[in-house]
Design an enzyme around this catalytic site. Structure first.
Site, PDB file in Angstrom:
ATOM      1  N   ARG A   1       0.555  -1.333  -0.498  1.00  0.00           N
ATOM      2  CA  ARG A   1      -0.104   0.061   0.044  1.00  0.00           C
ATOM      3  C   ARG A   1       0.538   1.633  -0.057  1.00  0.00           C
ATOM      4  NH1 ARG A   1      -2.555  -3.629  -1.011  1.00  0.00           N
ATOM      5  NH2 ARG A   1      -4.941  -3.607   0.243  1.00  0.00           N
TER       6      ARG A   1
ATOM      7  N   SER B   1     -10.646  -0.958   3.283  1.00  0.00           N
ATOM      8  CA  SER B   1      -9.900  -0.827   3.780  1.00  0.00           C
ATOM      9  C   SER B   1      -9.508   0.577   5.007  1.00  0.00           C
ATOM     10  CB  SER B   1      -9.030  -1.853   3.912  1.00  0.00           C
ATOM     11  OG  SER B   1      -9.005  -3.194   4.261  1.00  0.00           O
TER      12      SER B   1
ATOM     13  N   GLU C   1      -4.466   4.011   5.913  1.00  0.00           N
ATOM     14  CA  GLU C   1      -4.013   3.730   4.207  1.00  0.00           C
ATOM     15  C   GLU C   1      -5.230   4.524   3.318  1.00  0.00           C
ATOM     16  OE1 GLU C   1      -5.648  -0.497   2.150  1.00  0.00           O
ATOM     17  OE2 GLU C   1      -7.110   0.941   1.139  1.00  0.00           O
TER      18      GLU C   1
END
Ligand code: FAD
Ligand code: EPU
Length: 338
Positions: free
Chosen positions: A164, A238, A334
């Site tokens: 990520r 998420s 995130e």
């Protein structure tokens, strides 16, 4: 060039947060983008490049110009014995691009089906799902350097892809605008069905010799059963990354929480399922008025309608604190906070 003032961004972010941009414009070519950036009314404004708005949380109005990327086009630019090299404009919808590749028989992106957003944002956080990340299928990208107005090419090693993460989220943040991405896709499919519930889902679908379309269908079914659809409940997927901790620290946690879910992450580390941590800290289904934590997936924060982004951010800060005090793990967001 059309510029709108005081534009509501509610439709432009999957959290559905009702904030306004001081200025808003779209661009569908590199030339249009350069014109916009050079425009006398915009030169001194801060800007935000927007794709599908599916990895953002607006905590206030945006006091600058929002530039919505609408550069389209998909082209097979090269092929060799093993691969097709496919270039897509940054404004192409990611999932539609994946389906187009599947239809053409260009293999390798099927595990990344149904991820919201645009092609141009896919390298930003090296999107990943079901055992594949775009770094595994990436050839190169083109990006406009905002200060020189030159288009530059980035190869994989230049992008510093991680879990990520990429250089565009790190040291080059806000310095480049990605205009197209080229993927290296297989001529002979190399199916990856080992991750998560894909194999079980294929069995349920009575598929014995899966095609790339079958894998895509299986991933779509699994995702649809787990994750809330932003068209129904506002969310950005998420909210936190799965934390990576040392094996030593993991063993200590495991002795206290034998059921903890984790995956290997190199020889010395493990990746822990943050959803499990939140769930077992009592956050799953937590609700406060019109926002909260999703009832089936604790890693997804949700806006049930009309919530303020700042409230969702405050909730995320409380979650970070609670996870730190319960497990000694520092969660990282995130989602990009604005
Ligand atoms: P935006 O939200 O519009 O932008 C994200 C960031 O990138 C912003 O900082 C923006 O300024 C910047 N940016 C966007 N385009 C450009 C560009 N062309 N040049 C420079 N900067 C740019 N992600 C995963 O990795 N895996 C998943 O499985 C996954 N599942 C999801 C499920 C749901 C239901 C949702 C809502 C989100 C999910 N996500 C997932 C997160 C999200 O879909 C991805 O991060 C996606 O790539 C974001 O694309 P976007 O176009 O919406 O980006
Ligand atoms: N879990 C719980 N309780 C929960 C949620 C999860 O116990 O409330 C457990 C599950 O039972 C499972 C484990 O945690 O054993 C992992 O859950 P899941 O398979 O749903 O995946 P995830 O780790 O929560 C990650 C990505 C997703 C990606 C999926 C599939 C991150 C931060 N998230 O989710 O990406 O789609 O795996 O590969 O890495 C995103 O980035 O926005 C995103 C949705």
């Amino acid at each position: 060039m059309q510029m709108e003032k005081n534009k509501s961004l509610q439709e432009y972010n999957t959290f559905g947060i009702d904030v306004k941009a001081k200025l808003f414009a779209t661009f569908n070519s590199v030339t249009e983008l350069i014109d916009l950036l050079s425009h006398e009314n915009l030169r001194s404004e801060k800007h935000l490049i927007l794709g599908g708005g599916s990895n953002l949380l607006f905590t206030s109005n945006f006091d600058g110009v929002v530039l919505k990327n609408e550069i389209n086009g998909i082209e097979l630019v090269k092929e060799d014995e093993e691969y097709y090299y496919v270039e897509a404009g940054a404004g192409e919808n990611w999932h539609e691009f994946v389906l187009y590749c599947i239809e053409k028989g260009w293999a390798g992106l099927e595990n990344l089906s149904l991820i919201p957003g645009c092609v141009g944002a896919s390298p930003m956080q090296n999107i990943g799902a079901y055992g594949v990340e775009i770094k595994d299928r990436f050839e190169e990208l083109q990006a406009l350097n905002i200060s020189t107005k030159e288009v530059e090419t980035f190869r994989s090693k230049d992008c510093q892809f991680g879990y990520r993460e990429s250089i565009f989220k790190g040291t080059l943040k806000n310095q480049y605008i990605i205009t197209s991405v080229t993927f290296r896709l297989f001529k002979s499919p190399q199916l990856n069905t080992s991750y998560g519930a894909i194999e079980d889902m294929l069995k349920e679908m009575n598929v014995t010799a899966p095609t790339i379309k079958d894998v895509s269908d299986a991933v779509i079914s699994i995702r649809s059963s787990k994750l809330p659809d932003p068209a129904e409940i506002g969310n950005s997927g998420s909210f936190f990354k799965n934390p990576v901790i040392t094996n030593e620290k993991f063993e200590l946690l495991k002795s206290e929480y034998p059921e903890i879910v984790s995956y290997p992450a190199g020889p010395d580390h493990r990746k822990v399922a943050a959803g499990w941590l939140l769930d077992h800290a009592g956050w799953k289904g937590y609700k406060e008025q019109n926002y909260g934590v999703h009832k089936n997936q604790a890693l997804v924060l949700v806006n049930y309608g009309g919530a303020e982004g700042s409230k969702i951010y405050e909730l995320s800060a409380r979650i970070v604190e609670s996870i730190k005090s319960k497990y000694g793990i520092q969660l990282e967001r995130e989602v990009n906070i604005l």
